[in-house]
Design a protein around this motif. Sequence first.
Motif, PDB file in Angstrom:
ATOM      1  N   LYS A 209     -63.138  29.905  18.568  1.00 35.73           N
ATOM      2  CA  LYS A 209     -64.522  29.742  18.135  1.00 35.73           C
ATOM      3  C   LYS A 209     -64.633  28.739  17.003  1.00 35.73           C
ATOM      4  CE  LYS A 209     -65.483  34.608  19.191  1.00 35.73           C
ATOM      5  NZ  LYS A 209     -65.850  35.927  18.637  1.00 35.73           N
ATOM      6  N   ALA A 210     -65.834  28.211  16.831  1.00 39.22           N
ATOM      7  CA  ALA A 210     -66.187  27.423  15.653  1.00 39.22           C
ATOM      8  C   ALA A 210     -67.192  28.218  14.842  1.00 39.22           C
ATOM      9  CB  ALA A 210     -66.792  26.083  16.047  1.00 39.22           C
ATOM     10  N   THR A 211     -67.071  28.135  13.541  1.00 47.42           N
ATOM     11  CA  THR A 211     -68.040  28.774  12.652  1.00 47.42           C
ATOM     12  C   THR A 211     -68.999  27.716  12.158  1.00 47.42           C
ATOM     13  OG1 THR A 211     -66.450  30.469  11.981  1.00 47.42           O
ATOM     14  CG2 THR A 211     -68.342  30.115  10.541  1.00 47.42           C
ATOM     15  N   VAL A 212     -70.286  27.942  12.425  1.00 47.72           N
ATOM     16  CA  VAL A 212     -71.312  26.948  12.113  1.00 47.72           C
ATOM     17  C   VAL A 212     -72.399  27.615  11.263  1.00 47.72           C
ATOM     18  CG1 VAL A 212     -72.941  25.252  13.045  1.00 47.72           C
ATOM     19  CG2 VAL A 212     -70.857  25.801  14.323  1.00 47.72           C
ATOM     20  N   PRO A 213     -72.222  27.622   9.945  1.00 41.51           N
ATOM     21  CA  PRO A 213     -73.244  28.246   9.102  1.00 41.51           C
ATOM     22  C   PRO A 213     -74.509  27.411   8.947  1.00 41.51           C
ATOM     23  CG  PRO A 213     -71.486  27.340   7.752  1.00 41.51           C
ATOM     24  CD  PRO A 213     -71.049  27.204   9.174  1.00 41.51           C
ATOM     25  N   ASP A 214     -74.382  26.087   9.104  1.00 36.71           N
ATOM     26  CA  ASP A 214     -75.545  25.219   8.919  1.00 36.71           C
ATOM     27  C   ASP A 214     -75.252  23.841   9.502  1.00 36.71           C
ATOM     28  OD1 ASP A 214     -73.877  23.905   7.008  1.00 36.71           O
ATOM     29  OD2 ASP A 214     -74.670  25.171   5.398  1.00 36.71           O
ATOM     30  N   LEU A 215     -76.259  22.965   9.424  1.00 33.87           N
ATOM     31  CA  LEU A 215     -76.128  21.623  10.004  1.00 33.87           C
ATOM     32  C   LEU A 215     -75.057  20.806   9.304  1.00 33.87           C
ATOM     33  CD1 LEU A 215     -77.186  19.536  12.031  1.00 33.87           C
ATOM     34  CD2 LEU A 215     -78.921  18.877  10.353  1.00 33.87           C
ATOM     35  N   ALA A 216     -74.940  20.957   8.003  1.00 28.72           N
ATOM     36  CA  ALA A 216     -73.923  20.191   7.268  1.00 28.72           C
ATOM     37  C   ALA A 216     -72.527  20.533   7.766  1.00 28.72           C
ATOM     38  CB  ALA A 216     -74.043  20.463   5.774  1.00 28.72           C
ATOM     39  N   ALA A 217     -72.272  21.811   8.007  1.00 25.78           N
ATOM     40  CA  ALA A 217     -70.961  22.223   8.512  1.00 25.78           C
ATOM     41  C   ALA A 217     -70.751  21.725   9.935  1.00 25.78           C
ATOM     42  CB  ALA A 217     -70.844  23.740   8.451  1.00 25.78           C
ATOM     43  N   LEU A 218     -71.796  21.767  10.758  1.00 19.87           N
ATOM     44  CA  LEU A 218     -71.697  21.298  12.141  1.00 19.87           C
ATOM     45  C   LEU A 218     -71.237  19.854  12.204  1.00 19.87           C
ATOM     46  CD1 LEU A 218     -72.249  21.720  15.210  1.00 19.87           C
ATOM     47  CD2 LEU A 218     -74.604  20.967  14.760  1.00 19.87           C
ATOM     48  N   GLN A 219     -71.718  19.025  11.293  1.00 19.44           N
ATOM     49  CA  GLN A 219     -71.418  17.601  11.318  1.00 19.44           C
ATOM     50  C   GLN A 219     -69.978  17.276  10.919  1.00 19.44           C
ATOM     51  OE1 GLN A 219     -74.920  14.857  10.244  1.00 19.44           O
ATOM     52  NE2 GLN A 219     -75.399  16.720   9.115  1.00 19.44           N
ATOM     53  N   GLN A 220     -69.257  18.258  10.453  1.00 18.83           N
ATOM     54  CA  GLN A 220     -67.853  18.044  10.096  1.00 18.83           C
ATOM     55  C   GLN A 220     -66.899  18.465  11.204  1.00 18.83           C
ATOM     56  OE1 GLN A 220     -67.453  16.386   7.229  1.00 18.83           O
ATOM     57  NE2 GLN A 220     -69.693  16.557   7.115  1.00 18.83           N
ATOM     58  N   LEU A 221     -67.456  19.026  12.289  1.00 19.42           N
ATOM     59  CA  LEU A 221     -66.633  19.610  13.337  1.00 19.42           C
ATOM     60  C   LEU A 221     -66.406  18.663  14.519  1.00 19.42           C
ATOM     61  CD1 LEU A 221     -68.170  23.205  13.487  1.00 19.42           C
ATOM     62  CD2 LEU A 221     -66.034  22.497  12.375  1.00 19.42           C
ATOM     63  N   ASP A 241     -79.030  32.129  12.100  1.00 20.98           N
ATOM     64  CA  ASP A 241     -77.684  32.038  12.661  1.00 20.98           C
ATOM     65  C   ASP A 241     -77.804  31.649  14.130  1.00 20.98           C
ATOM     66  OD1 ASP A 241     -78.294  34.373  14.142  1.00 20.98           O
ATOM     67  OD2 ASP A 241     -77.392  35.666  12.629  1.00 20.98           O
ATOM     68  N   LEU A 242     -76.718  31.803  14.889  1.00 23.59           N
ATOM     69  CA  LEU A 242     -76.686  31.328  16.271  1.00 23.59           C
ATOM     70  C   LEU A 242     -76.950  32.423  17.298  1.00 23.59           C
ATOM     71  CD1 LEU A 242     -73.536  29.013  16.044  1.00 23.59           C
ATOM     72  CD2 LEU A 242     -75.927  28.428  15.616  1.00 23.59           C
ATOM     73  N   THR A 243     -77.278  33.606  16.834  1.00 23.76           N
ATOM     74  CA  THR A 243     -77.468  34.719  17.760  1.00 23.76           C
ATOM     75  C   THR A 243     -78.573  34.438  18.777  1.00 23.76           C
ATOM     76  OG1 THR A 243     -76.681  36.270  16.081  1.00 23.76           O
ATOM     77  CG2 THR A 243     -77.927  37.195  17.926  1.00 23.76           C
ATOM     78  N   GLY A 244     -79.592  33.705  18.378  1.00 24.56           N
ATOM     79  CA  GLY A 244     -80.697  33.397  19.280  1.00 24.56           C
ATOM     80  C   GLY A 244     -80.501  32.149  20.110  1.00 24.56           C
ATOM     81  N   PHE A 245     -79.319  31.544  20.035  1.00 23.07           N
ATOM     82  CA  PHE A 245     -79.085  30.281  20.743  1.00 23.07           C
ATOM     83  C   PHE A 245     -79.184  30.447  22.253  1.00 23.07           C
ATOM     84  CE2 PHE A 245     -76.003  26.930  22.256  1.00 23.07           C
ATOM     85  CZ  PHE A 245     -76.798  25.842  21.937  1.00 23.07           C
ATOM     86  N   ASP A 246     -78.641  31.540  22.788  1.00 22.56           N
ATOM     87  CA  ASP A 246     -78.684  31.783  24.222  1.00 22.56           C
ATOM     88  C   ASP A 246     -80.126  31.844  24.723  1.00 22.56           C
ATOM     89  OD1 ASP A 246     -77.011  32.958  26.725  1.00 22.56           O
ATOM     90  OD2 ASP A 246     -78.880  34.071  26.518  1.00 22.56           O
ATOM     91  N   ALA A 247     -80.968  32.617  24.032  1.00 23.77           N
ATOM     92  CA  ALA A 247     -82.374  32.738  24.445  1.00 23.77           C
ATOM     93  C   ALA A 247     -83.091  31.402  24.325  1.00 23.77           C
ATOM     94  CB  ALA A 247     -83.077  33.800  23.604  1.00 23.77           C
ATOM     95  N   TRP A 248     -82.766  30.647  23.300  1.00 22.42           N
ATOM     96  CA  TRP A 248     -83.393  29.329  23.086  1.00 22.42           C
ATOM     97  C   TRP A 248     -83.034  28.379  24.225  1.00 22.42           C
ATOM     98  CZ3 TRP A 248     -81.236  24.432  22.063  1.00 22.42           C
ATOM     99  CH2 TRP A 248     -82.128  23.463  21.565  1.00 22.42           C
ATOM    100  N   VAL A 278     -72.570  34.243  18.640  1.00 19.91           N
ATOM    101  CA  VAL A 278     -72.926  35.464  17.908  1.00 19.91           C
ATOM    102  C   VAL A 278     -72.749  35.193  16.422  1.00 19.91           C
ATOM    103  CG1 VAL A 278     -72.445  37.897  17.507  1.00 19.91           C
ATOM    104  CG2 VAL A 278     -72.182  36.942  19.809  1.00 19.91           C
ATOM    105  N   GLY A 279     -73.751  35.542  15.646  1.00 18.92           N
ATOM    106  CA  GLY A 279     -73.673  35.263  14.212  1.00 18.92           C
ATOM    107  C   GLY A 279     -73.581  33.773  13.970  1.00 18.92           C
ATOM    108  N   HIS A 280     -72.560  33.369  13.245  1.00 23.51           N
ATOM    109  CA  HIS A 280     -72.352  31.932  12.998  1.00 23.51           C
ATOM    110  C   HIS A 280     -71.255  31.350  13.882  1.00 23.51           C
ATOM    111  CE1 HIS A 280     -75.136  31.757   9.663  1.00 23.51           C
ATOM    112  NE2 HIS A 280     -74.516  32.754   9.057  1.00 23.51           N
TER     113      HIS A 280
END
Length: 306
Positions: A209-221, A241-248, A278-280
């Motif tokens: 998994k990747a942990t993505v707490p926010d956009l700044a962290a995402l851009q480092q991955l 967090d990312l819990t709603g990503f599936d529904a989105w 799930v979560g971040h």
Amino acid sequence: MSYTLLRGTFVIRYPDLPRQGPEPDGDTIKFKPDSPALVEGLPRPSGTPPQINGRGISVRLEAIDALETHFNETHQELAGANAGRDRLLELLGFTNVVFFDDQPNKVQSADQDSIRGHVLSNGIDANGRLIGFVYKGEPTEPDGTPVFLDDARVDLSANAVQLTEGNAYPAFYATLPATLRTHLADVSRSARAAKVGLWPRSKADPNGKATVPDLAALQQLVMWPKLFRRLVPFLATGAPDLTGFDAWLRQDPVHRDDPIFLLDRGEHGNLHDVIEAVGHDIQLTVWPEDFIISPDPAPAGVTRNP
């Protein structure tokens, strides 16, 4: 499936308008065909006409997805994104390429603003770009020749080299012939096993998994770029967090939840079927070479071909 051979020139800088010039990256390059009429006659799976003008047309390299140097004012890990871009330019013959400090995606100077090359294409994508395999130099065949593309010839393309060296992820659309897809899947698996290029830093895949707490962290991955391109607008909604990503994703099966075909199951599905969030934490549960993506539909206002 045959491909149309297009002779022309790859372009990375406009001498008269350098700050308004192309923005090459690891899987996109500007191309000025010798015969624009050949481009106009290519298949249009999404119904979108080619976005071509006097300066040329953007080529989206078939079968690969390189890290984003720029996307909606964001980017992926820049070391990997820039390495993929720089390698593509090198493979096509460009040397001493320098980018503007204040416009890091625009070419300030290079030994060559343009260079001869050719593209093997079988169509236009939903954004009006030329989809194809790109090559340095002049081919032996005349412009417009139908070419049956086999494994040996595809391996000479910059696309295949990017996969071989681990500078890009695979991204296989339904327009890619099955024989080439199978071959290029093996190329990508070999690169991953050898831990070359981006693979040692890859996250959000079946290996973890990747942990993505926010956009700044995402851009480092380092992650599959299509997943990144879905996460950027989702995070822009202000979700905690990312819990709603599936529904989105499921809310928009046209522009978010791409239809896919899962090769191991022999089943049709959607992008949400290969993502857990799930979560971040988030990850692909299937390697990207193990499913086929349906071509994007035409944008709103564009009439499809009959």
